[in-house]
Scaffold this motif. Structure first.
Motif, mmCIF file in Angstrom:
data_model
loop_
_atom_site.group_PDB
_atom_site.id
_atom_site.type_symbol
_atom_site.label_atom_id
_atom_site.label_comp_id
_atom_site.label_asym_id
_atom_site.label_seq_id
_atom_site.Cartn_x
_atom_site.Cartn_y
_atom_site.Cartn_z
ATOM 1 N N ASP A 379 0.813 -1.219 0.000
ATOM 2 C CA ASP A 379 0.000 0.000 0.000
ATOM 3 C C ASP A 379 0.849 1.273 0.000
ATOM 4 O O ASP A 379 0.406 2.333 0.471
ATOM 5 C CB ASP A 379 -0.938 0.019 1.221
ATOM 6 N N VAL A 380 2.070 1.187 -0.536
ATOM 7 C CA VAL A 380 2.974 2.337 -0.545
ATOM 8 C C VAL A 380 2.511 3.346 -1.583
ATOM 9 O O VAL A 380 2.176 2.983 -2.722
ATOM 10 C CB VAL A 380 4.419 1.887 -0.837
ATOM 11 N N THR A 381 2.493 4.626 -1.200
ATOM 12 C CA THR A 381 2.157 5.721 -2.110
ATOM 13 C C THR A 381 3.234 6.799 -2.004
ATOM 14 O O THR A 381 3.923 6.918 -0.988
ATOM 15 C CB THR A 381 0.788 6.334 -1.771
ATOM 16 N N GLY A 382 3.364 7.588 -3.092
ATOM 17 C CA GLY A 382 4.298 8.698 -3.073
ATOM 18 C C GLY A 382 5.751 8.286 -3.093
ATOM 19 O O GLY A 382 6.615 9.033 -2.626
ATOM 20 N N SER A 383 6.064 7.101 -3.629
ATOM 21 C CA SER A 383 7.433 6.607 -3.649
ATOM 22 C C SER A 383 7.603 5.623 -4.793
ATOM 23 O O SER A 383 6.654 4.926 -5.190
ATOM 24 C CB SER A 383 7.784 5.925 -2.329
ATOM 25 N N ALA A 384 8.824 5.555 -5.318
ATOM 26 C CA ALA A 384 9.125 4.577 -6.366
ATOM 27 C C ALA A 384 9.082 3.148 -5.834
ATOM 28 O O ALA A 384 9.097 2.195 -6.619
ATOM 29 C CB ALA A 384 10.513 4.865 -6.958
ATOM 30 N N ASP A 385 9.026 2.978 -4.515
ATOM 31 C CA ASP A 385 8.957 1.646 -3.920
ATOM 32 C C ASP A 385 7.559 1.029 -3.990
ATOM 33 O O ASP A 385 7.382 -0.107 -3.534
ATOM 34 C CB ASP A 385 9.391 1.701 -2.455
ATOM 35 N N ALA A 386 6.575 1.743 -4.512
ATOM 36 C CA ALA A 386 5.215 1.214 -4.588
ATOM 37 C C ALA A 386 5.210 -0.125 -5.325
ATOM 38 O O ALA A 386 5.693 -0.236 -6.450
ATOM 39 C CB ALA A 386 4.304 2.211 -5.292
ATOM 40 N N GLY A 387 4.683 -1.147 -4.673
ATOM 41 C CA GLY A 387 4.604 -2.477 -5.264
ATOM 42 C C GLY A 387 5.901 -3.259 -5.246
ATOM 43 O O GLY A 387 5.962 -4.375 -5.782
ATOM 44 N N ARG A 388 6.918 -2.723 -4.631
ATOM 45 C CA ARG A 388 8.226 -3.386 -4.632
ATOM 46 C C ARG A 388 8.203 -4.678 -3.815
ATOM 47 O O ARG A 388 7.510 -4.789 -2.810
ATOM 48 C CB ARG A 388 9.288 -2.436 -4.064
ATOM 49 N N ARG A 389 9.015 -5.633 -4.268
ATOM 50 C CA ARG A 389 9.139 -6.921 -3.573
ATOM 51 C C ARG A 389 10.579 -7.392 -3.707
ATOM 52 O O ARG A 389 11.091 -7.503 -4.816
ATOM 53 C CB ARG A 389 8.175 -7.942 -4.168
ATOM 54 N N ASP A 390 11.228 -7.657 -2.588
ATOM 55 C CA ASP A 390 12.620 -8.111 -2.568
ATOM 56 C C ASP A 390 12.705 -9.517 -1.987
ATOM 57 O O ASP A 390 11.967 -9.859 -1.048
ATOM 58 C CB ASP A 390 13.492 -7.193 -1.712
ATOM 59 N N LYS A 391 13.636 -10.302 -2.535
ATOM 60 C CA LYS A 391 13.938 -11.617 -1.985
ATOM 61 C C LYS A 391 15.425 -11.674 -1.636
ATOM 62 O O LYS A 391 16.272 -11.394 -2.474
ATOM 63 C CB LYS A 391 13.590 -12.725 -2.978
ATOM 64 N N PHE A 392 15.720 -12.000 -0.379
ATOM 65 C CA PHE A 392 17.090 -12.145 0.096
ATOM 66 C C PHE A 392 17.408 -13.627 0.273
ATOM 67 O O PHE A 392 16.586 -14.387 0.797
ATOM 68 C CB PHE A 392 17.275 -11.463 1.450
ATOM 69 N N ASN A 393 18.606 -14.015 -0.128
ATOM 70 C CA ASN A 393 19.106 -15.356 0.130
ATOM 71 C C ASN A 393 20.529 -15.240 0.671
ATOM 72 O O ASN A 393 21.377 -14.592 0.049
ATOM 73 C CB ASN A 393 19.103 -16.201 -1.152
ATOM 74 N N VAL A 394 20.762 -15.843 1.818
ATOM 75 C CA VAL A 394 22.075 -15.796 2.449
ATOM 76 C C VAL A 394 22.472 -17.210 2.844
ATOM 77 O O VAL A 394 21.712 -17.915 3.522
ATOM 78 C CB VAL A 394 22.071 -14.896 3.702
ATOM 79 N N GLY A 395 23.661 -17.630 2.415
ATOM 80 C CA GLY A 395 24.211 -18.916 2.805
ATOM 81 C C GLY A 395 25.573 -18.720 3.440
ATOM 82 O O GLY A 395 26.370 -17.906 2.965
ATOM 83 N N ALA A 396 25.852 -19.443 4.509
ATOM 84 C CA ALA A 396 27.124 -19.283 5.208
ATOM 85 C C ALA A 396 27.656 -20.631 5.658
ATOM 86 O O ALA A 396 26.892 -21.514 6.061
ATOM 87 C CB ALA A 396 26.972 -18.357 6.406
ATOM 88 N N LEU A 397 28.975 -20.775 5.580
ATOM 89 C CA LEU A 397 29.673 -21.958 6.058
ATOM 90 C C LEU A 397 30.803 -21.496 6.956
ATOM 91 O O LEU A 397 31.612 -20.648 6.547
ATOM 92 C CB LEU A 397 30.231 -22.773 4.888
ATOM 93 N N GLY A 398 30.882 -22.037 8.168
ATOM 94 C CA GLY A 398 31.904 -21.592 9.103
ATOM 95 C C GLY A 398 32.531 -22.746 9.860
ATOM 96 O O GLY A 398 31.912 -23.794 10.057
ATOM 97 N N VAL A 399 33.748 -22.520 10.288
ATOM 98 C CA VAL A 399 34.483 -23.491 11.091
ATOM 99 C C VAL A 399 35.097 -22.759 12.271
ATOM 100 O O VAL A 399 35.629 -21.653 12.115
ATOM 101 C CB VAL A 399 35.596 -24.189 10.280
ATOM 102 N N GLU A 400 35.029 -23.376 13.451
ATOM 103 C CA GLU A 400 35.643 -22.806 14.639
ATOM 104 C C GLU A 400 36.496 -23.866 15.323
ATOM 105 O O GLU A 400 36.067 -25.013 15.497
ATOM 106 C CB GLU A 400 34.569 -22.288 15.601
ATOM 107 N N TRP A 401 37.709 -23.464 15.721
ATOM 108 C CA TRP A 401 38.677 -24.401 16.297
ATOM 109 C C TRP A 401 39.210 -23.825 17.606
ATOM 110 O O TRP A 401 39.799 -22.743 17.616
ATOM 111 C CB TRP A 401 39.810 -24.633 15.301
ATOM 112 N N ALA A 402 39.003 -24.560 18.685
ATOM 113 C CA ALA A 402 39.530 -24.145 19.985
ATOM 114 C C ALA A 402 40.971 -24.641 20.100
ATOM 115 O O ALA A 402 41.226 -25.774 20.523
ATOM 116 C CB ALA A 402 38.672 -24.710 21.112
ATOM 117 N N VAL A 403 41.889 -23.787 19.707
ATOM 118 C CA VAL A 403 43.304 -24.169 19.699
ATOM 119 C C VAL A 403 43.786 -24.445 21.118
ATOM 120 O O VAL A 403 44.537 -25.392 21.373
ATOM 121 C CB VAL A 403 44.150 -23.052 19.065
ATOM 122 N N ARG A 404 43.412 -23.588 22.031
ATOM 123 C CA ARG A 404 43.685 -23.750 23.453
ATOM 124 C C ARG A 404 42.378 -23.508 24.195
ATOM 125 O O ARG A 404 41.382 -23.102 23.612
ATOM 126 C CB ARG A 404 44.746 -22.752 23.935
#
Length: 440
Positions: A379-404
């Motif tokens: 229902d956005v009015t007065g902006s170029a964002d009217a009707g806008r729709r965004d899709k975000f995708n985030v993928g992450a891979l991590g490793v943690e090592w307790a050295v000491r």
């Protein structure tokens, strides 16, 4: 005319939350920022709603905004109690290589970000009272674009009990982070600060039933005028009833009435919130828990009905200890928020995540996380964002090592992608990070 506000009361409550532990010879805490170089092997599943403390028979959840969900690190501080009492000092150093640091579509800039952090956590139980204070200070430096900034995050909670029937929580929480996904046009680093202060008490009617009541203040500040909920300040009164059997599970039903305003915004309208919510914490087993929140939010703006909105919001999160070496966190959340850039309308967000963790040894953990969000400008009015729709995708891979025992090394790879109905907002980014953490 400006509506009466209970913000002065909440300011006093927040000050008490921060100063009380000092009066008992506790000290505030500083910890490393989630962020730069933060390994994806950190506990997942905090992007939906991070409790500011254990329930203490008063079920309570403080939702995060979607601004902190996508491509943001896990909460760097926590007022949740653990097994270690006393002081805990932390220091971190990290480096991150980002091939699209401004999250733009075209003209991408690769940059190297370095960061340093110091932290101190204190936890103490005094008779029936539990105090936790955790805070951090950090400095970030961008090599190519020449941007430096500091962040301060803290989380403090006093879980109190007076006699056999009255108990509750007094807490203050602040999250400050880089928010570079909100605006893909302006070439700058956006920063966001979110605060939440809460006082809630429960009076026992019997072994399991409680009457709940409290005050809450929340505020956001962002350097991006199109950010989620803009720069908002709101104070609320909460009343409800809770049920917590001996199994460790809990159910609560609350009504919240709030009034607020938008700070540093061209929108002058104050607003009122009416929200009815049900929260459930289900202890399925010692290794599995489910947290759920279902609510109906109705926000009305004084003299600006085009900005009014209402609808269902909520979240569902599952933490499952599958085996001694594997676990899984997954969840879904739906949110509604104000949109202040145009003359009317609001934002909605649907997001879900899944994050398995594998610990091949006692010293090494591997984490894989995928998160998806669909954000709509309704229902956005007065902006170029009217009707806008965004899709975000985030993928992450991590490793943690307790050295000491006190030294941990981490590495992370993260891929982000946004697809928008306005192609100018599309972007892709790849980030590689390394971190070292000392804990004493």
């Amino acid at each position: 005319m400006k509506k009466p506000s209970i913000r002065p009361v909440m300011t006093a409550v927040a000050a008490a939350a921060c100063l009380l532990p000092m009066a008992l010879h506790a000290q505030t805490t500083l910890q490393s920022p989630g962020g730069l170089g933060e390994s994806a092997a950190q506990p997942a599943g905090q992007s939906m709603g991070t409790p500011m403390g254990q329930s203490m028979a008063v079920p309570m959840a403080v939702p995060m905004s979607p601004a902190q969900a996508i491509s943001q690190p896990y909460s760097p501080v926590s007022s949740g109690a653990d097994q270690r009492e006393g002081f805990q000092f932390r220091a971190t150093a990290g480096v991150e290589r980002d091939n699209n640091v401004l999250r733009t579509n075209g003209g991408e800039i690769s940059d190297t970000i370095t960061g340093l952090g110091l932290g101190l956590r204190f936890q103490k139980r005094v008779s029936r009272q539990q105090f936790v204070v955790d805070a951090e200070v950090n400095h970030y430096n961008f090599d190519k674009i020449g941007t430096d900034y500091n962040t301060l995050n803290y989380s403090a909670a006093w879980q109190w009990q007076a006699g056999e029937r009255l108990e509750g929580i007094l807490s203050a929480d602040r999250r400050q982070f880089r928010d570079v996904t909100s605006n893909g046009v302006i070439a700058g680093i956006n920063r966001r600060t979110e605060r939440n202060e809460l006082f809630e008490a429960g009076y026992k009617l019997g072994a399991s039933w409680r009457v709940l009541g409290g005050l809450q203040h929340n505020a956001t500040r962002s350097s991006d005028p199109t950010a989620w909920d803009g720069s908002l300040s709101q104070s609320s009164v909460r009343v409800g009833v809770g049920y917590e059997p001996a199994t460790g599970s809990s159910v609560a039903l609350r009504f919240r009435r709030g009034n607020g305003e938008y700070m540093n915004s061209p929108v002058a309208a104050d607003f009122d919130d009416n929200e009815i919510e049900a929260t459930v914490r289900w202890a399925v087993s010692p290794k599995t828990s489910v947290d759920a929140r279902l609510a109906h939010l109705d926000r009305e703006h004084s003299g600006a009905p085009t900005r009014d909105f209402s609808g269902v919001v909520g979240s569902l999160g599952v933490n499952w200890g599958i085996t001694a070496k594997t676990s899984l966190a997954a969840g879904y959340a739906r949110d509604l928020g104000s949109y202040l850039f145009g003359t009317g309308g609001h934002l909605s967000s649907d997001r879900w995540y899944v994050g398995p963790v594998w610990r091949p040894t006692e010293l090494i953990s591997v984490n894989l996380r995928y998160e998806h969000e669909t954000r709509r400008w309704e229902d956005v009015t007065g902006s170029a964002d009217a009707g806008r729709r965004d899709k975000f995708n985030v993928g992450a891979l991590g490793v943690e090592w307790a050295v000491r025992r006190s030294v941990t090394l981490g590495a992370q790879y993260r891929h982000e992608r946004r697809s928008s109905s306005l192609p100018i907002f599309n972007y892709r980014a790849n980030v590689i990070g390394l971190t070292a953490k000392l804990t004493i």
